[in-house]
Design an enzyme around this catalytic site. Structure first.
Site, PDB file in Angstrom:
ATOM      1  N   GLY A 126       0.789  -1.232   0.000  1.00 27.30           N
ATOM      2  CA  GLY A 126       0.000   0.000   0.000  1.00 27.30           C
ATOM      3  C   GLY A 126       0.814   1.271   0.000  1.00 27.30           C
ATOM      4  O   GLY A 126       0.388   2.300  -0.539  1.00 27.30           O
ATOM      5  N   ASP A 127       1.987   1.214   0.590  1.00 28.73           N
ATOM      6  CA  ASP A 127       2.816   2.426   0.685  1.00 28.73           C
ATOM      7  C   ASP A 127       3.819   2.537  -0.456  1.00 28.73           C
ATOM      8  O   ASP A 127       4.793   3.276  -0.358  1.00 28.73           O
ATOM      9  CB  ASP A 127       3.537   2.459   2.047  1.00 28.73           C
ATOM     10  CG  ASP A 127       4.439   1.262   2.261  1.00 28.73           C
ATOM     11  OD1 ASP A 127       4.346   0.297   1.455  1.00 28.73           O
ATOM     12  OD2 ASP A 127       5.246   1.274   3.219  1.00 28.73           O
ATOM     13  N   GLU A 128       3.593   1.766  -1.537  1.00 30.20           N
ATOM     14  CA  GLU A 128       4.434   1.877  -2.731  1.00 30.20           C
ATOM     15  C   GLU A 128       3.541   2.236  -3.918  1.00 30.20           C
ATOM     16  O   GLU A 128       3.119   1.375  -4.677  1.00 30.20           O
ATOM     17  CB  GLU A 128       5.180   0.555  -2.958  1.00 30.20           C
ATOM     18  CG  GLU A 128       6.171   0.249  -1.843  1.00 30.20           C
ATOM     19  CD  GLU A 128       6.616  -1.207  -1.795  1.00 30.20           C
ATOM     20  OE1 GLU A 128       6.453  -1.925  -2.795  1.00 30.20           O
ATOM     21  OE2 GLU A 128       7.114  -1.627  -0.740  1.00 30.20           O
ATOM     22  N   ASN A 186       2.477  -9.880  -0.356  1.00 27.52           N
ATOM     23  CA  ASN A 186       3.596 -10.552  -1.022  1.00 27.52           C
ATOM     24  C   ASN A 186       4.259 -11.603  -0.120  1.00 27.52           C
ATOM     25  O   ASN A 186       5.387 -12.017  -0.344  1.00 27.52           O
ATOM     26  CB  ASN A 186       4.635  -9.539  -1.503  1.00 27.52           C
ATOM     27  CG  ASN A 186       5.484 -10.095  -2.637  1.00 27.52           C
ATOM     28  OD1 ASN A 186       5.027 -10.931  -3.418  1.00 27.52           O
ATOM     29  ND2 ASN A 186       6.733  -9.652  -2.708  1.00 27.52           N
ATOM     30  N   HIS A 226       7.206  -2.537  -7.473  1.00 22.29           N
ATOM     31  CA  HIS A 226       7.397  -2.176  -6.077  1.00 22.29           C
ATOM     32  C   HIS A 226       8.276  -0.933  -5.990  1.00 22.29           C
ATOM     33  O   HIS A 226       8.774  -0.440  -7.005  1.00 22.29           O
ATOM     34  CB  HIS A 226       8.068  -3.327  -5.330  1.00 22.29           C
ATOM     35  CG  HIS A 226       7.178  -4.513  -5.119  1.00 22.29           C
ATOM     36  ND1 HIS A 226       6.617  -4.812  -3.902  1.00 22.29           N
ATOM     37  CD2 HIS A 226       6.737  -5.462  -5.976  1.00 22.29           C
ATOM     38  CE1 HIS A 226       5.877  -5.895  -4.011  1.00 22.29           C
ATOM     39  NE2 HIS A 226       5.930  -6.323  -5.267  1.00 22.29           N
ATOM     40  N   TYR A 286      17.717 -11.181  -0.649  1.00 19.80           N
ATOM     41  CA  TYR A 286      16.988 -11.276   0.598  1.00 19.80           C
ATOM     42  C   TYR A 286      15.933 -12.367   0.471  1.00 19.80           C
ATOM     43  O   TYR A 286      14.944 -12.166  -0.211  1.00 19.80           O
ATOM     44  CB  TYR A 286      16.274  -9.935   0.833  1.00 19.80           C
ATOM     45  CG  TYR A 286      16.094  -9.616   2.271  1.00 19.80           C
ATOM     46  CD1 TYR A 286      15.327 -10.463   3.077  1.00 19.80           C
ATOM     47  CD2 TYR A 286      16.688  -8.503   2.826  1.00 19.80           C
ATOM     48  CE1 TYR A 286      15.175 -10.193   4.398  1.00 19.80           C
ATOM     49  CE2 TYR A 286      16.533  -8.220   4.158  1.00 19.80           C
ATOM     50  CZ  TYR A 286      15.784  -9.064   4.934  1.00 19.80           C
ATOM     51  OH  TYR A 286      15.628  -8.788   6.244  1.00 19.80           O
ATOM     52  N   GLU A 308      11.662  -3.276  -8.700  1.00 19.33           N
ATOM     53  CA  GLU A 308      11.759  -2.183  -7.731  1.00 19.33           C
ATOM     54  C   GLU A 308      12.116  -0.949  -8.536  1.00 19.33           C
ATOM     55  O   GLU A 308      13.210  -0.859  -9.092  1.00 19.33           O
ATOM     56  CB  GLU A 308      12.857  -2.490  -6.712  1.00 19.33           C
ATOM     57  CG  GLU A 308      12.672  -3.816  -5.983  1.00 19.33           C
ATOM     58  CD  GLU A 308      11.695  -3.721  -4.827  1.00 19.33           C
ATOM     59  OE1 GLU A 308      11.274  -2.595  -4.478  1.00 19.33           O
ATOM     60  OE2 GLU A 308      11.352  -4.772  -4.254  1.00 19.33           O
TER      61      GLU A 308
HETATM   62 ZN    ZN Z   1       6.923  -3.816  -2.179  1.00 17.75          ZN
END
Ligand code: ZN
Ligand code: NAG
Ligand code: NAG
Ligand code: NAG
Length: 489
Positions: A126-128, A186, A226, A286, A308
């Protein structure tokens, strides 16, 4: 004394600078819950307790971004304005009941064709929010340019492009990563290594919507957008032992090619200092578990990248035009790669010429691509510049293999499979180890069963085969690209 203070501050500052990019980068892709740190993230319910809140972006930052209502309206307006090449549909609803709208772009939207499909998903977190903005720009750009820009035209004519700008409208509305049930979408998919997310009752509606979507539409490739880093990430995302190292999937080479295509078409992704060539294997960066990317490749037959696209998750809206310009070519090239590269074709049966929803495998790569249930078209993405041995099979038919030299352009390879039964029946069964190609088979057949009736039969079959090949060549596969080499096997 003052000098010492200064050196200390300098050291401190350097240390901070050293850590900042890392923290920012991880924020985009990874979780606050780290798999190695405990087993909290491996229980559907427990993760709720452990998910700490990141600092939310300020309300002021949302200025210039579309709200959920704005986005919905923009999508509706788009499909009205570009109704010739698009349609709007929803794949489900968020926890709070917001429709998960999708725009499909194609010259025949909503129709099934013997073409590959690609999906872009934005705003999983939501914050991306950058992805959702770029995806609307992408749709509009294609609509404005498909009559004059070759790449846009190619996409509209040869691909079904599905765009889901926001998978997490609830998270977006409160500027938070997780959905309304505070679950990271995710991390909500079934995992290949760990029995997490197996409980269907705990699966989030947004996740379920994606999983059902892949059952309905056969996607060849996809990307989710993202923020928090600048890198094109490819499978696997997790390792079996939860440790961090490069862990490639069977199609590692092809994924490296696709990720590089994105990063090299991008204005500055490939200049990354942290990631060589601006790409990364997920597990080496990661490890995450329950991610959408690996699930797509394993269960959806879909080659998915996690992109990203901006170091800053929530940049000022004034930066969006620049970010869009930086990503535009990459976004188009990635979709177009479904047509421009790889091996494509259809599978037919010799007896009736009907399409066979068969399977395609490439020697040395443990992965199966399925031909479409109705049209039997298959789309096998592969790294260019190599020789591949491609085999098509279907139950009740003899598999066929062909060698394809894949250059810079895509290759069309149509397969016509011979039913096991029409193989000359009993007479031949004993002498056939079912691995010969057509010419060899006919010679054998002829020498071993030397009588008039069989000979006539062979001639008839050969003639039918010849006719069918011609028909397939001329009618069934639309040859859209003059540069594409075509073979019938
Ligand atoms: Zn993300
Ligand atoms: C996992 O959970 C169990 C029981 O809740 C606990 O005893 C164990 O220490 C945890 N493991 C780690 C690595 O935190
Ligand atoms: C790419 O460009 C953006 C915008 O100018 C900048 O913020 C970012 O640091 C650059 N990244 C690299 C790897 O050059
Ligand atoms: C191929 O992949 C499947 C999982 O998709 C696995 O079960 C199998 O062991 C693999 N085969 C080889 C030869 O690696």
């Amino acid at each position: 004394m003052i000098k010492l203070r200064f050196v200390q501050s300098l050291l401190f500052f350097t240390a901070i600078c050293f850590f900042i990019p890392k923290i920012a980068a991880r924020g985009g892709h990874s979780d606050y819950i780290q798999p190695g740190d405990g087993n909290a993230s491996f229980h559907g319910t427990a993760r709720h307790l452990f998910a700490q809140e990141e600092k939310r972006p300020s309300v002021e930052l949302t200025r210039g971004y579309m709200t959920n209502a704005d986005l919905e309206k923009a999508m509706k307006d788009f499909t009205k304005r570009c109704s010739k090449i698009s349609r709007l549909y929803s794949i489900g609803k968020s926890v709070n009941g917001f429709p998960l709208w999708v725009i499909e772009i194609s010259d025949k939207p909503g129709e099934i064709e013997a073409e590959p499909a690609f999906k872009y998903i934005g705003n999983v977190h939501g914050d991306e929010p950058v992805g959702r903005e770029l995806l609307l720009r992408l749709a509009n750009w294609i609509c404005d340019n498909y009559e004059k820009d070759p790449l846009a035209k190619l996409i509209v004519e040869n691909v079904h492009l599905h765009i889901l700008p926001s998978l997490n409208p609830d998270g977006f509305s409160v500027r938070r990563r997780n959905n309304a049930n505070n679950v990271d979408l995710n991390r909500d998919f079934p995992d290949q290594f760990f029995l997490i997310n197996e409980d269907l009752s705990l699966r989030q509606p947004e996740t379920t919507a994606i999983m059902n979507w892949l059952r309905e539409i056969r996607f060849t490739a996809s990307a989710t957008l993202h923020g928090g880093a600048l890198v094109a990430n490819f499978p696997w995302d997790g390792t079996e032992d939860k440790r961090k190292y490069y862990y490639g999937c069977p199609d590692d080479q092809t994924f490296r090619f696709l990720a590089s295509l994105y990063s090299k078409s991008h204005r500055n992704m490939s200049f990354s200092i942290e990631f060589e060539d601006g790409i990364t294997n997920g597990a080496s960066w990661y490890p995450i578990y329950g991610g959408m990317q690996d699930w797509n490749y394993i269960h959806g037959g879909c080659f998915e990248l996690t992109l990203e696209i901006s170091d800053n998750k929530w940049p000022r809206a004034s930066e969006l035009p620049t970010i869009w310009e930086y990503n535009r070519k990459s976004m188009l090239n990635l979709v177009a790669s479904l047509v421009k590269t790889g091996v494509h074709g259809r599978i037919f049966s010799l007896d009736q010429g009907k399409p066979l929803p068969g399977l395609v495998v490439v020697k040395g790569i443990n992965y199966t691509v399925k031909a479409h249930q109705a049209y039997a078209d298959y789309h096998r993405l592969l790294e260019p510049g190599k020789i591949y041995e491609v085999t098509a099979s279907s139950p009740g038919y003899k598999p066929k293999t062909t060698t394809v030299w894949l250059g810079e352009n895509a290759v069309t390879a149509d397969f016509i499979l011979i039913p096991e039964a029409s193989y000359g029946g009993k007479l031949l069964r004993s002498s056939c180890d079912c691995s010969y190609g057509q010419p060899l088979l006919l010679t054998r057949f002829f020498t071993e069963t030397n009588n008039g009736i069989t000979f006539a039969l062979v001639v008839v079959v050969a003639f039918l085969f010849f006719l069918l090949q011609r028909r397939v060549r001329s009618n069934l596969w639309k040859q859209r690209q003059s540069s594409r080499r075509s073979i019938t096997v």
